[in-house]
Design an enzyme around this catalytic site. Structure first.
Site, PDB file in Angstrom:
ATOM      1  N   TYR A   1      -5.136  -3.263  -5.739  1.00  0.00           N
ATOM      2  CA  TYR A   1      -6.337  -3.341  -4.912  1.00  0.00           C
ATOM      3  C   TYR A   1      -7.124  -2.036  -4.983  1.00  0.00           C
ATOM      4  O   TYR A   1      -8.365  -2.042  -5.020  1.00  0.00           O
ATOM      5  CB  TYR A   1      -5.962  -3.658  -3.459  1.00  0.00           C
ATOM      6  CG  TYR A   1      -5.410  -5.039  -3.252  1.00  0.00           C
ATOM      7  CD1 TYR A   1      -6.245  -6.099  -2.904  1.00  0.00           C
ATOM      8  CD2 TYR A   1      -4.056  -5.301  -3.404  1.00  0.00           C
ATOM      9  CE1 TYR A   1      -5.742  -7.375  -2.714  1.00  0.00           C
ATOM     10  CE2 TYR A   1      -3.545  -6.575  -3.215  1.00  0.00           C
ATOM     11  CZ  TYR A   1      -4.389  -7.610  -2.873  1.00  0.00           C
ATOM     12  OH  TYR A   1      -3.891  -8.864  -2.695  1.00  0.00           O
TER      13      TYR A   1
ATOM     14  N   ARG B   1      -0.331   8.903  -1.454  1.00  0.00           N
ATOM     15  CA  ARG B   1       1.106   8.876  -1.168  1.00  0.00           C
ATOM     16  C   ARG B   1       1.692  10.283  -1.158  1.00  0.00           C
ATOM     17  O   ARG B   1       2.672  10.545  -0.449  1.00  0.00           O
ATOM     18  CB  ARG B   1       1.833   8.013  -2.199  1.00  0.00           C
ATOM     19  CG  ARG B   1       1.447   6.545  -2.138  1.00  0.00           C
ATOM     20  CD  ARG B   1       2.225   5.718  -3.145  1.00  0.00           C
ATOM     21  NE  ARG B   1       1.666   4.376  -3.271  1.00  0.00           N
ATOM     22  CZ  ARG B   1       2.216   3.405  -3.994  1.00  0.00           C
ATOM     23  NH1 ARG B   1       3.343   3.644  -4.660  1.00  0.00           N
ATOM     24  NH2 ARG B   1       1.650   2.220  -4.063  1.00  0.00           N
TER      25      ARG B   1
ATOM     26  N   ASP C   1      -1.094  -9.801  -8.876  1.00  0.00           N
ATOM     27  CA  ASP C   1      -1.050  -8.563  -9.657  1.00  0.00           C
ATOM     28  C   ASP C   1       0.219  -8.414 -10.492  1.00  0.00           C
ATOM     29  O   ASP C   1       0.549  -7.309 -10.927  1.00  0.00           O
ATOM     30  CB  ASP C   1      -1.193  -7.346  -8.737  1.00  0.00           C
ATOM     31  CG  ASP C   1      -0.074  -7.254  -7.711  1.00  0.00           C
ATOM     32  OD1 ASP C   1       0.709  -8.203  -7.605  1.00  0.00           O
ATOM     33  OD2 ASP C   1       0.003  -6.226  -7.013  1.00  0.00           O
ATOM     34  N   GLU C   2       0.950  -9.495 -10.747  1.00  0.00           N
ATOM     35  CA  GLU C   2       2.137  -9.388 -11.592  1.00  0.00           C
ATOM     36  C   GLU C   2       2.293 -10.620 -12.476  1.00  0.00           C
ATOM     37  O   GLU C   2       1.933 -11.733 -12.088  1.00  0.00           O
ATOM     38  CB  GLU C   2       3.399  -9.155 -10.757  1.00  0.00           C
ATOM     39  CG  GLU C   2       3.705 -10.247  -9.758  1.00  0.00           C
ATOM     40  CD  GLU C   2       4.987  -9.968  -8.997  1.00  0.00           C
ATOM     41  OE1 GLU C   2       5.872  -9.276  -9.533  1.00  0.00           O
ATOM     42  OE2 GLU C   2       5.107 -10.465  -7.854  1.00  0.00           O
TER      43      GLU C   2
END
Length: 618
Positions: free
Chosen positions: A23, A60, A120-121
């Site tokens: 995203y 992160r 997304d996979e």
């Protein structure tokens, strides 16, 4: 419960590719100024800055986690960019992300069997491509190895950072490797090429796992992120699984995994090796016991499904805390919005991919007032799916009311709905060459433009007359619709001309409502696959009767189109069982949005569809 599947006879090469912070990457492509900056994508900004659904690797590093709210993320990382998910119908609109994911799938599917596992996979079966490379240009005989492939992570391959790429290259080019590892080496090169191509064409990075089955490929694809790939040689499987927590395995994160921990004291996958297959079968049944025994040894027979499109379409919304829905009116308002979106998506799937969904399912989470410890769940409900926004909305509300009755009995107060979703499933391809029955259904047109019926408007169709005429090719249609894209546009324009005059009493859902006698004369031209068909209409009741008497001859004579001949249909003369006698592909298309009449048949069946239609009466 999981079930063991037979292991394939031949070695396989399976890859699992996972887009990195997908995203965020989509938003960075839309706004390049966000690249390299701490960024997070959020939904529902109306409470504490919204919920984070994706966090960039730059954010992160500051300690931002996906479990945080937007305000908390700003406190941890003051410079973070919070990007709001697009909103439509007062809820998140993920279409931009679905479209971006489809771009990636289109590239990956060029090399082998492709299964889109989520937005997304993707899983890839690269066995054939790897075999072809091994036979035509094996890595050990190639002077050049694709550079990105030499950056792969090979399990149990220890090396210093300074000579890591050389060691990887040496592993990929081993002449003494067994056949399975040689195939994996070819698979690693192919995946590296695909990842670079995805980056060049979409600007997205992805990580990958390459192994001899789906289970292992999925487990290692996230080990080295972002933009890296990991290979699992057959000799490394046991050591890799030995220390892996059992809860990390697919299908072991829930009750089954908890049972293994509580009943057998199993904490890691390696602990399962201490149990025989018979012992595991004793505890969990034959199928699941065998599956656990094989899983502990890295054995999985699950195949990659050749599926580029989703297996279902779903729309949902949560209502936490004070936003919980407590009245039927509030539930209906939200169901209408969810069903409107679902209708758009399945209609787009039908138009673009020629696929039809057959089942509508409603899911909800609910609680009872003054019963904090209530454990009864709101039951999921399903019914045949009928195309058309209004129909889906009507059926979804009926499913909710049925579920509410099971959940709360005859009482209609004192409940709260905290989650709602509607799903369209059991999606099938329409067989190629099949024509929609709707193309033969039309109502009087107010103008001379042609009319092609939109499935979403079927409840409003007026009574009709079916004509068989002499048709000639239209040069104007050839000019305006000379490719598939323009043809779709032409069809979409024609669909807007459907008349909507059917009374409420006729909206019973039966096919009979489409087969009543027309009372008005009309003159129009219809476009069928590039042909102009002239309808002369009926000028008198005697003419109509005569045309009706010739209807059977016309329909039973292939290719015999006599100008002016007309089929006149009377609802009272139609056998309701006609739907059951149609070809299977037509039955499948209309199943769900048509509810055949339940009156007993009194007509003798014939060998053709025309046997069910008698000449109309005056």
């Amino acid at each position: 419960m999981p079930v063991a599947r037979p292991e394939p006879q031949e070695p396989r090469v399976i890859a699992h590719l996972d887009l990195d912070c997908f995203y965020v990457q989509v938003e960075q492509r839309r706004n390049p100024a966000l690249r390299g900056q701490p960024t997070a994508v959020v939904q529902y900004n109306d409470w504490k800055g919204g919920g984070l659904i994706a966090v960039s690797y730059e954010a992160r590093k500051f300690g931002v986690k996906r479990s945080m709210r937007g305000d908390e993320a700003k406190h941890v990382c003051p410079g973070i960019n919070l990007v709001q998910v697009p909103v439509s119908r007062d809820k998140a609109d993920l279409n931009v992300y679905r479209s971006a994911g489809s771009e990636v799938v289109a590239i990956l599917s060029t090399k082998g069997k492709c299964e889109r596992a989520s937005i997304d996979e993707v899983y890839l079966d690269l066995t054939d491509a790897a075999k072809e490379m091994l036979s035509e240009s094996p890595p050990e005989s190639s002077e050049f190895i694709f550079e990105e492939a030499t950056k792969s992570n090979i399990l149990d391959l220890t090396s210093d950072a300074s000579d890591r790429e050389e060691n990887v290259k040496a592993w990929l080019c081993r002449a003494d490797a067994d056949y399975q590892d040689k195939l994996l080496a070819c698979g690693a090169i192919i995946v590296a090429q695909l990842r670079v191509k995805v980056l060049e064409e979409t600007q997205f990075t992805c990580s990958a796992g390459i192994a001899h089955n789906k289970m292992l490929a999925k487990l290692v694809s996230g080990m080295h992120k972002p933009a890296q790939q990991t290979v699992v040689p057959s000799s490394s499987v046991q050591d890799f699984l030995a220390s892996l927590p059992v809860k990390k395995m697919k299908q072991l994160g829930g009750k089954l995994g908890s049972s293994l921990q509580d009943d057998l004291g199993v904490e890691t996958v390696g602990d399962l090796l201490g149990f025989t297959e018979e012992k595991l079968q004793e505890y969990y049944g034959v199928n699941t016991g065998t599956w656990l025994w094989k899983t502990a040894r890295g054995i999985s027979g699950e195949e990659v499904e050749d599926r580029l499109l989703p297996k279902s379409h779903g729309c949902g919304k949560t209502f936490p805390g004070p936003k919980a829905l407590k009245t039927n009116t509030a539930v209906k308002s939200w169901l209408d919005k969810l069903c409107e979106e679902l209708s758009e998506r399945i209609q787009s799937d039908l138009n673009c991919n020629k696929r039809v969904a057959q089942t509508l399912t409603l899911h909800a989470r609910a609680s009872k007032e003054n019963e904090c410890n209530s454990v009864k769940k709101f039951p999921s409900k399903s019914c045949p799916l009928r195309y058309g926004t209004g129909k889906i909305q009507e059926d979804a509300m009926k499913l909710f009311e049925s579920g509410l009755h099971d959940f709360w009995g005859y009482r209609n107060t004192g409940w709260s709905i905290t989650s709602l979703s509607v799903t369209a499933s059991k999606i099938f391809d329409i067989p190629s060459g099949t024509n929609s029955i709707l193309r033969y259904i039309k109502g009087p047109s107010s103008g001379a433009s042609s009319t092609i019926v939109d499935p979403s408007s079927t409840p409003d169709l007026t009574p009709f007359v079916v004509h068989e005429e002499q048709c000639q090719p239209s040069s104007s249609i050839k000019e305006d619709c000379d490719n598939s894209s323009l043809a779709k546009q032409c069809g979409a324009t024609e669909e807007k001309g459907v008349s909507k005059k059917l009374s409420k009493a006729q909206e019973s859902g039966s096919i009979l409502k489409f087969l009543s006698q027309s009372q008005s004369a009309f003159h129009e031209k219809r476009n069928f696959d590039g042909l102009i068909c002239s309808n002369q209409g009926h000028e008198s009741s005697s003419g109509a009767s005569e045309a009706g008497q010739h209807g059977k001859t016309n329909i039973n004579t292939a290719g015999d189109h006599s100008a002016g001949n007309t089929w006149m249909l009377n609802v009272e003369d139609i056998d309701p069982d006609v739907v059951g006698e149609l070809p299977l592909e037509i039955q499948r298309e209309i199943q769900g949005w048509i509810r055949p009449s339940k009156h007993a048949s009194t007509k003798k069946r014939g060998s053709t569809i025309s046997s069910y239609f008698s000449p109309s009466r005056r």
